[in-house]
Design an enzyme around this catalytic site. Structure first.
Site, mmCIF file in Angstrom:
data_model
loop_
_atom_site.group_PDB
_atom_site.id
_atom_site.type_symbol
_atom_site.label_atom_id
_atom_site.label_comp_id
_atom_site.label_asym_id
_atom_site.label_seq_id
_atom_site.Cartn_x
_atom_site.Cartn_y
_atom_site.Cartn_z
ATOM 1 N NE ARG A 47 31.330 17.198 -42.611
ATOM 2 C CZ ARG A 47 30.797 17.937 -43.583
ATOM 3 N NH1 ARG A 47 31.411 18.065 -44.736
ATOM 4 N NH2 ARG A 47 29.661 18.559 -43.383
ATOM 5 C CG HIS A 51 28.177 13.453 -44.102
ATOM 6 N ND1 HIS A 51 28.170 14.584 -44.886
ATOM 7 C CD2 HIS A 51 28.105 13.893 -42.826
ATOM 8 C CE1 HIS A 51 28.096 15.659 -44.116
ATOM 9 N NE2 HIS A 51 28.067 15.265 -42.856
ATOM 10 C CG HIS A 174 31.923 19.199 -34.856
ATOM 11 N ND1 HIS A 174 30.729 19.889 -34.900
ATOM 12 C CD2 HIS A 174 31.953 18.438 -35.989
ATOM 13 C CE1 HIS A 174 30.075 19.555 -36.013
ATOM 14 N NE2 HIS A 174 30.793 18.674 -36.680
ATOM 15 C CD1 TRP A 190 33.561 23.285 -33.741
ATOM 16 C CD2 TRP A 190 34.620 22.133 -35.326
ATOM 17 N NE1 TRP A 190 32.665 23.060 -34.766
ATOM 18 C CE2 TRP A 190 33.294 22.357 -35.755
ATOM 19 C CE3 TRP A 190 35.482 21.417 -36.186
ATOM 20 C CZ2 TRP A 190 32.805 21.893 -36.986
ATOM 21 C CZ3 TRP A 190 34.993 20.958 -37.398
ATOM 22 C CH2 TRP A 190 33.683 21.196 -37.789
HETATM 23 ZN ZN1 ZEM Z 1 30.217 17.573 -38.525
HETATM 24 N N1 ZEM Z 1 30.494 19.214 -39.749
HETATM 25 N N2 ZEM Z 1 28.291 18.143 -38.206
HETATM 26 N N3 ZEM Z 1 29.936 15.931 -37.420
HETATM 27 N N4 ZEM Z 1 32.126 17.027 -38.897
HETATM 28 C C1 ZEM Z 1 31.677 19.577 -40.349
HETATM 29 C C2 ZEM Z 1 32.903 18.946 -40.223
HETATM 30 C C3 ZEM Z 1 33.111 17.775 -39.526
HETATM 31 C C4 ZEM Z 1 27.656 19.265 -38.694
HETATM 32 C C5 ZEM Z 1 28.151 20.105 -39.731
HETATM 33 O O1 ZEM Z 1 27.266 20.879 -40.436
HETATM 34 C C6 ZEM Z 1 29.529 20.119 -40.103
HETATM 35 C C7 ZEM Z 1 28.786 15.560 -36.777
HETATM 36 C C8 ZEM Z 1 27.668 16.350 -36.620
HETATM 37 C C9 ZEM Z 1 27.456 17.552 -37.300
HETATM 38 C C10 ZEM Z 1 32.739 15.916 -38.390
HETATM 39 C C11 ZEM Z 1 32.129 14.861 -37.716
HETATM 40 C C12 ZEM Z 1 30.818 14.879 -37.295
HETATM 41 C C13 ZEM Z 1 31.467 20.747 -41.113
HETATM 42 C C14 ZEM Z 1 32.526 21.443 -41.964
HETATM 43 C C15 ZEM Z 1 30.143 21.109 -40.959
HETATM 44 C C16 ZEM Z 1 29.485 22.330 -41.588
HETATM 45 C C17 ZEM Z 1 32.633 20.769 -43.337
HETATM 46 C C18 ZEM Z 1 33.704 21.410 -44.192
HETATM 47 O O2 ZEM Z 1 33.566 22.590 -44.490
HETATM 48 O O3 ZEM Z 1 34.659 20.711 -44.537
HETATM 49 C C19 ZEM Z 1 26.354 19.391 -38.057
HETATM 50 C C20 ZEM Z 1 25.345 20.483 -38.297
HETATM 51 C C21 ZEM Z 1 26.249 18.339 -37.179
HETATM 52 C C22 ZEM Z 1 25.155 17.996 -36.221
HETATM 53 C C23 ZEM Z 1 24.280 18.859 -35.755
HETATM 54 C C24 ZEM Z 1 28.916 14.224 -36.263
HETATM 55 C C25 ZEM Z 1 27.811 13.470 -35.522
HETATM 56 C C26 ZEM Z 1 30.179 13.795 -36.591
HETATM 57 C C27 ZEM Z 1 30.856 12.493 -36.334
HETATM 58 C C28 ZEM Z 1 30.528 11.649 -35.370
HETATM 59 C C29 ZEM Z 1 34.164 15.978 -38.675
HETATM 60 C C30 ZEM Z 1 35.220 14.973 -38.227
HETATM 61 C C31 ZEM Z 1 34.388 17.154 -39.390
HETATM 62 C C32 ZEM Z 1 35.708 17.700 -39.905
HETATM 63 C C33 ZEM Z 1 35.924 17.319 -41.350
HETATM 64 C C34 ZEM Z 1 37.218 17.821 -41.933
HETATM 65 O O4 ZEM Z 1 37.340 17.715 -43.151
HETATM 66 O O5 ZEM Z 1 38.091 18.290 -41.212
#
Ligand code: ZEM
Length: 295
Positions: A47, A51, A174, A190
């Site tokens: 993540r 970001h 995800h 997920w």
């Molecule tokens: Zn995420 N993501 N993401 N994402 N994401 C979260 C967690 C993780 C969205 C999003 O709002 C959120 C992509 C696209 C999008 C990862 C990777 C990638 C979380 C939870 C949210 C709310 C955060 C938390 O509470 O810790 C949205 C709206 C997306 C697109 C529409 C893309 C592209 C990614 C990578 C290629 C990963 C690995 C996580 C898990 C993080 C963790 O700490 O476990």
């Protein structure tokens, strides 16, 4: 001797082998999570890499991983980046050991190491990002908002230069990790295997029945059967929008296709905004997993 002293003073360009060493150090640190989440720092580091890169705006050429601007306020305080201090602090340990690496290279390399060590596809990667300054920080609002719909997803990802197929492939990340109520407000993982990279995100999207979770938190879905898995509104959109659905279904049915497309899209994401003349190699490298190096 004088020769040794002068050799030590010469600043040599790090080689692929030097970056493989950094990769290895990162890979070991990801595994030292013990009580943290599901036992790996891999997901939060993926993540962080996302970001750091996903702020790119193709029209102005600003944002992206080049300057590692999430080190600075206010970007470090943007709500979307809540919790990513965990990943940044971990990488600080690596930076102390390899002070010559730029933060942008370090964070993106960490994303590569995390995907590969969690059994994901190989991600082509090469160094060349440079550290920027606080005035390079990007404005808030460049990263996606999970409460929104297909139009918002397209607005955000088209701005980075991605198409529908790449968008759907990227969101398959995800499969990893979870939401934390004290970070995003959302809660839960997920998939049942949040530290292994799979196409389960898409399989579950289509195979399970998803219902709105009854709680005081933000709108999210839960699987009807166990109630332990979650989907964000933006995840569910991948089953509702005709174009997104076509790709999501293809990835649910074909893990190899997902791995191939994710690798290409994630490699592209990590290079957004990095001027090509900055890269030290004309082609990205494939670094080895810890497991491969045992052989
Ligand atoms: Zn995420 N993501 N993401 N994402 N994401 C979260 C967690 C993780 C969205 C999003 O709002 C959120 C992509 C696209 C999008 C990862 C990777 C990638 C979380 C939870 C949210 C709310 C955060 C938390 O509470 O810790 C949205 C709206 C997306 C697109 C529409 C893309 C592209 C990614 C990578 C290629 C990963 C690995 C996580 C898990 C993080 C963790 O700490 O476990």
């Amino acid at each position: 001797s004088a020769i040794q002293a002068s050799k030590a003073a010469v600043k040599l360009t790090p080689t692929k082998e030097d970056y493989q060493k950094v990769y290895n150090t990162i890979a070991h640190i990801l595994d030292e999570a013990e009580e943290y989440d599901d036992g790996s720092f891999g997901p939060v580091v993926v993540r962080l890499a996302w970001h750091a890169s996903g702020t790119y705006d193709k029209t102005t050429g600003t944002g992206g991983s080049n300057y590692a601007t999430m080190r600075f306020e206010p970007e470090s305080l943007h709500a979307a980046n809540n919790g990513l201090h965990v990943g940044r602090e971990l990488m600080e340990k690596v930076k102390q050991q390899y002070p010559w690496i730029s933060y942008g290279d370090l964070w993106t390399l960490a994303g590569v190491a995390a995907i590969q060590e969690m059994a994901g596809p190989k991600i082509p990667w090469r160094p060349g990002r440079i550290d920027g300054v606080a005035s390079n920080v990007t404005p808030d609002g460049r990263l996606p908002d999970a409460t929104q719909g297909a139009q918002h997803i397209r607005d955000i990802f088209y701005r980075m230069g991605f198409n529908d197929q790449e968008i759907v492939a990227l969101i398959g990340a995800h499969a990893l990790g979870r939401c934390h109520s004290d970070r995003s407000g959302f809660e839960g993982p997920w998939t049942f295997s949040p530290t292994t990279f799979t196409n389960d995100f898409y399989k579950l999207l289509f195979e399970e029945k998803w219902v709105w979770k009854k709680w005081s938190g933000p709108k999210q879905l839960q699987d009807k059967k166990t109630g332990t898995l979650m989907m964000l509104p933006t995840d569910y959109v991948l089953t509702q929008d005709k174009s997104f659905k076509k790709y999501a279904k293809a990835y649910a049915d074909d893990q190899d296709l997902f791995f191939k497309d994710f690798s290409a899209a994630f490699a592209k994401l990590l290079e957004l905004g990095v001027p090509s003349q900055q890269f030290v190699a004309s082609e990205p490298w494939i670094l080895q997993t810890l497991e491969e190096q045992k052989a």
